[in-house]
Design a protein around this motif. Structure first.
Motif, PDB file in Angstrom:
ATOM      1  N   PRO A 144      31.541 -10.256  32.988  1.00  0.00           N
ATOM      2  CA  PRO A 144      32.527 -11.169  33.587  1.00  0.00           C
ATOM      3  C   PRO A 144      33.198 -12.041  32.531  1.00  0.00           C
ATOM      4  CG  PRO A 144      30.497 -11.156  34.872  1.00  0.00           C
ATOM      5  CD  PRO A 144      30.212 -10.371  33.629  1.00  0.00           C
ATOM      6  N   ALA A 145      34.484 -12.263  32.688  1.00  0.00           N
ATOM      7  CA  ALA A 145      35.263 -12.988  31.681  1.00  0.00           C
ATOM      8  C   ALA A 145      34.716 -14.382  31.424  1.00  0.00           C
ATOM      9  CB  ALA A 145      36.723 -13.072  32.128  1.00  0.00           C
ATOM     10  N   ASP A 146      34.203 -15.045  32.470  1.00  0.00           N
ATOM     11  CA  ASP A 146      33.709 -16.407  32.288  1.00  0.00           C
ATOM     12  C   ASP A 146      32.338 -16.437  31.609  1.00  0.00           C
ATOM     13  OD1 ASP A 146      32.450 -15.275  34.522  1.00  0.00           O
ATOM     14  OD2 ASP A 146      32.100 -17.237  35.434  1.00  0.00           O
TER      15      ASP A 146
ATOM     16  N   LYS B  57      19.635 -17.557  29.430  1.00  0.00           N
ATOM     17  CA  LYS B  57      20.982 -17.764  29.955  1.00  0.00           C
ATOM     18  C   LYS B  57      22.040 -17.808  28.865  1.00  0.00           C
ATOM     19  CE  LYS B  57      20.148 -17.843  34.315  1.00  0.00           C
ATOM     20  NZ  LYS B  57      20.705 -16.756  35.171  1.00  0.00           N
ATOM     21  N   ASN B  58      21.642 -17.746  27.615  1.00  0.00           N
ATOM     22  CA  ASN B  58      22.593 -17.915  26.519  1.00  0.00           C
ATOM     23  C   ASN B  58      22.229 -16.944  25.393  1.00  0.00           C
ATOM     24  OD1 ASN B  58      24.844 -19.213  25.456  1.00  0.00           O
ATOM     25  ND2 ASN B  58      23.656 -20.840  24.497  1.00  0.00           N
ATOM     26  N   VAL B  59      22.951 -15.834  25.308  1.00  0.00           N
ATOM     27  CA  VAL B  59      22.621 -14.748  24.376  1.00  0.00           C
ATOM     28  C   VAL B  59      23.693 -14.664  23.289  1.00  0.00           C
ATOM     29  CG1 VAL B  59      22.217 -12.264  24.129  1.00  0.00           C
ATOM     30  CG2 VAL B  59      21.466 -13.462  26.214  1.00  0.00           C
ATOM     31  N   LEU B  60      23.253 -14.597  22.046  1.00  0.00           N
ATOM     32  CA  LEU B  60      24.161 -14.408  20.917  1.00  0.00           C
ATOM     33  C   LEU B  60      23.970 -13.011  20.352  1.00  0.00           C
ATOM     34  CD1 LEU B  60      26.158 -15.649  18.773  1.00  0.00           C
ATOM     35  CD2 LEU B  60      24.113 -16.206  17.424  1.00  0.00           C
ATOM     36  N   VAL B  61      25.070 -12.323  20.048  1.00  0.00           N
ATOM     37  CA  VAL B  61      24.983 -11.048  19.351  1.00  0.00           C
ATOM     38  C   VAL B  61      25.843 -11.133  18.100  1.00  0.00           C
ATOM     39  CG1 VAL B  61      26.807 -10.045  20.796  1.00  0.00           C
ATOM     40  CG2 VAL B  61      25.282  -8.536  19.506  1.00  0.00           C
ATOM     41  N   ALA B  62      25.249 -10.833  16.960  1.00  0.00           N
ATOM     42  CA  ALA B  62      25.997 -10.793  15.699  1.00  0.00           C
ATOM     43  C   ALA B  62      26.622  -9.409  15.596  1.00  0.00           C
ATOM     44  CB  ALA B  62      25.065 -11.070  14.520  1.00  0.00           C
ATOM     45  N   TYR B  63      27.959  -9.367  15.658  1.00  0.00           N
ATOM     46  CA  TYR B  63      28.659  -8.083  15.721  1.00  0.00           C
ATOM     47  C   TYR B  63      29.629  -7.954  14.555  1.00  0.00           C
ATOM     48  CZ  TYR B  63      31.255  -4.119  17.618  1.00  0.00           C
ATOM     49  OH  TYR B  63      31.840  -2.882  17.788  1.00  0.00           O
TER      50      TYR B  63
ATOM     51  N   GLY C  27      22.641  -3.378  23.700  1.00  0.00           N
ATOM     52  CA  GLY C  27      21.422  -4.022  24.182  1.00  0.00           C
ATOM     53  C   GLY C  27      21.683  -5.414  24.721  1.00  0.00           C
ATOM     54  N   ALA C  28      22.570  -6.157  24.063  1.00  0.00           N
ATOM     55  CA  ALA C  28      22.895  -7.510  24.512  1.00  0.00           C
ATOM     56  C   ALA C  28      23.617  -7.493  25.850  1.00  0.00           C
ATOM     57  CB  ALA C  28      23.748  -8.210  23.453  1.00  0.00           C
ATOM     58  N   VAL C  29      24.482  -6.495  26.066  1.00  0.00           N
ATOM     59  CA  VAL C  29      25.175  -6.364  27.351  1.00  0.00           C
ATOM     60  C   VAL C  29      24.165  -6.099  28.467  1.00  0.00           C
ATOM     61  CG1 VAL C  29      26.767  -4.921  28.686  1.00  0.00           C
ATOM     62  CG2 VAL C  29      27.387  -5.666  26.380  1.00  0.00           C
TER      63      VAL C  29
ATOM     64  N   ASN D 274      22.063 -12.352  34.026  1.00  0.00           N
ATOM     65  CA  ASN D 274      23.331 -13.015  34.375  1.00  0.00           C
ATOM     66  C   ASN D 274      23.608 -14.144  33.379  1.00  0.00           C
ATOM     67  OD1 ASN D 274      25.700 -13.510  35.837  1.00  0.00           O
ATOM     68  ND2 ASN D 274      24.688 -15.022  37.150  1.00  0.00           N
ATOM     69  N   ALA D 275      23.500 -13.817  32.124  1.00  0.00           N
ATOM     70  CA  ALA D 275      23.596 -14.812  31.050  1.00  0.00           C
ATOM     71  C   ALA D 275      25.004 -14.853  30.465  1.00  0.00           C
ATOM     72  CB  ALA D 275      22.594 -14.472  29.958  1.00  0.00           C
ATOM     73  N   HIS D 276      25.264 -15.916  29.716  1.00  0.00           N
ATOM     74  CA  HIS D 276      26.455 -15.958  28.869  1.00  0.00           C
ATOM     75  C   HIS D 276      26.185 -15.107  27.626  1.00  0.00           C
ATOM     76  CE1 HIS D 276      28.940 -19.149  30.752  1.00  0.00           C
ATOM     77  NE2 HIS D 276      27.772 -19.483  31.305  1.00  0.00           N
ATOM     78  N   LEU D 277      27.201 -14.365  27.205  1.00  0.00           N
ATOM     79  CA  LEU D 277      27.086 -13.518  26.020  1.00  0.00           C
ATOM     80  C   LEU D 277      28.175 -13.906  25.027  1.00  0.00           C
ATOM     81  CD1 LEU D 277      25.948 -11.116  24.422  1.00  0.00           C
ATOM     82  CD2 LEU D 277      27.443  -9.610  25.755  1.00  0.00           C
ATOM     83  N   THR D 278      27.745 -14.289  23.834  1.00  0.00           N
ATOM     84  CA  THR D 278      28.681 -14.689  22.782  1.00  0.00           C
ATOM     85  C   THR D 278      28.594 -13.718  21.622  1.00  0.00           C
ATOM     86  OG1 THR D 278      28.479 -17.036  23.361  1.00  0.00           O
ATOM     87  CG2 THR D 278      29.331 -16.511  21.155  1.00  0.00           C
TER      88      THR D 278
END
Length: 277
Positions: free
Chosen positions: A84-86, A4-10, A22-24, A31-35
Motif C-alpha cells: 500500500p502506498a501509505d 511495524k517498521n521495516v527497513l530494507v537496504a536496496y 523478503g522484506a515485502v 502490515n508494517a511500514h516498509l522503507t
C-alpha cells in the motif's frame, strides 16, 4: 510489540533483490511500514567532478549518476507494487554506505539486507554493504538474505544457534515474533548440549515453550569443520528456512583477520540469517 517498521537496504544488486522480496513478505505478514534505503556516498563518477570543469560538463556527469539512482528506485517500486502506498517509503542518501545504513537501522524494528556481494559493473564499490558490520554498528536486528533466495521465513523451520551468551540471548529476543510463527524451532549448539550451563529452574527450551513454540534441542557434533560450516551445512540438510544467531561475541577486527562464525556465516549462508549484537 509487533514488527511495524521495516527497513530494507536496496542497491539493485541480486542480494538486495532477494532481501527486498523478503522484506515485502514481512510487510504483508505484519502490515508494517516498509522503507527502502539507497545509500551511495562517494561514487567514482561524482568524484570526477572538478572545480575547473565547465558547468555543462558537471551537469552531464550528475545527470548520468541521477539516472542510475532513478533506475534503482524504479526497480524498488516495481518489486513493491503490492505494498500500500501509505506503507511504502523511499530514502535516497549520498552518505557513507555503512554508516548511513547503520544509523537508519537504529530507528527500525528490523533491517533486511542482502548478503555482501561485488557488482560486476565497474565503479560500483561505493554501494556495497557489509550486513554483519551493520549488525554490530546499529545494535538492532538484521536479517541477511543470500542472492536468489525466494522462500518465506514464516511458517517454516527455524534453527537457533545457542551458546547462552549475551549476543545469542539478544538475537533470541529480537526474533521471538518470527519464531512464534514457525512450524518448528530447533535450538542447536556445536560440541555441547544447548542446555549446558542452564540456570536452576529455567532454560532456553522452557522459554520458547512458554511462547507456545514447537521447540526441540539438538547437539551438533564438533568435527574438523568450522562452527560456521557446521551450522550452514546443518541448516541446509535439515530443511531450515531461517537461522538465528548472535553476532560478534568476539570483536569484528579479530573475526575479520582470522575468521569467525559471524563473518563466515554472513558470507556463506544459504538461507536467511537473523543476527543481533
Amino acid at each position: 510489540m509487533s514488527i511495524k517498521n521495516v527497513l530494507v537496504a536496496y542497491n539493485g544488486l541480486p542480494g538486495s533483490g532477494a532481501a527486498l522480496h523478503g522484506a515485502v513478505t514481512m510487510q504483508k505478514f505484519f502490515n508494517a511500514h516498509l522503507t527502502g534505503l539507497f545509500a551511495h556516498g562517494g561514487s567514482q563518477l561524482s568524484s570526477q567532478i572538478k572545480p575547473w570543469m565547465p558547468k555543462r560538463v558537471k551537469e552531464a556527469i550528475m545527470e548520468v549518476e541521477n539516472q542510475s539512482n532513478e533506475e534503482i528506485e524504479n526497480s524498488f517500486r516495481e518489486i513493491c507494487a503490492d505494498v500500500p502506498a501509505d506503507k511504502l517509503h523511499w530514502i535516497d542518501s549520498d552518505g557513507p554506505v555503512q554508516q548511513t545504513v547503520a544509523s537508519y537501522a537504529r530507528l527500525f524494528d528490523i533491517t533486511v539486507i542482502g548478503m555482501h556481494e561485488t557488482s560486476d559493473k565497474p565503479g560500483q564499490s561505493h554501494i556495497e554493504i557489509y550486513p554483519d558490520r551493520v549488525t554490530f554498528d546499529s545494535g538492532r536486528p538484521v536479517m541477511i538474505f543470500p542472492a536468489g533466495y525466494r522462500g518465506s521465513v514464516f511458517n517454516n523451520k527455524a534453527v537457533v544457534a545457542w551458546d547462552g551468551g549475551r549476543a545469542a540471548a539478544r538475537a533470541l529476543a529480537d526474533a521471538m515474533q518470527i519464531l512464534e510463527t514457525e512450524v518448528s524451532v530447533e535450538i542447536v549448539s556445536v560440541g555441547r548440549s544447548p542446555l549446558a550451563g542452564s540456570l536452576p529452574g529455567l532454560n532456553v527450551e522452557m522459554v520458547l515453550d512458554r511462547h507456545d513454540v514447537n521447540v526441540s534441542i539438538k547437539q551438533l557434533d564438533r568435527t574438523r569443520k568450522t562452527i560456521a560450516d557446521t551450522l550452514v551445512d546443518y541448516c541446509d540438510t535439515s530443511g531450515a528456512g531461517l537461522l538465528i544467531m548472535g553476532a560478534y561475541e568476539h570483536s569484528p577486527l579479530r573475526e575479520g583477520l582470522i575468521g569467525g562464525v559471524t563473518h563466515d556465516i554472513a558470507l556463506h549462508a544459504k538461507i536467511p540469517v537473523l543476527m543481533s549484537h
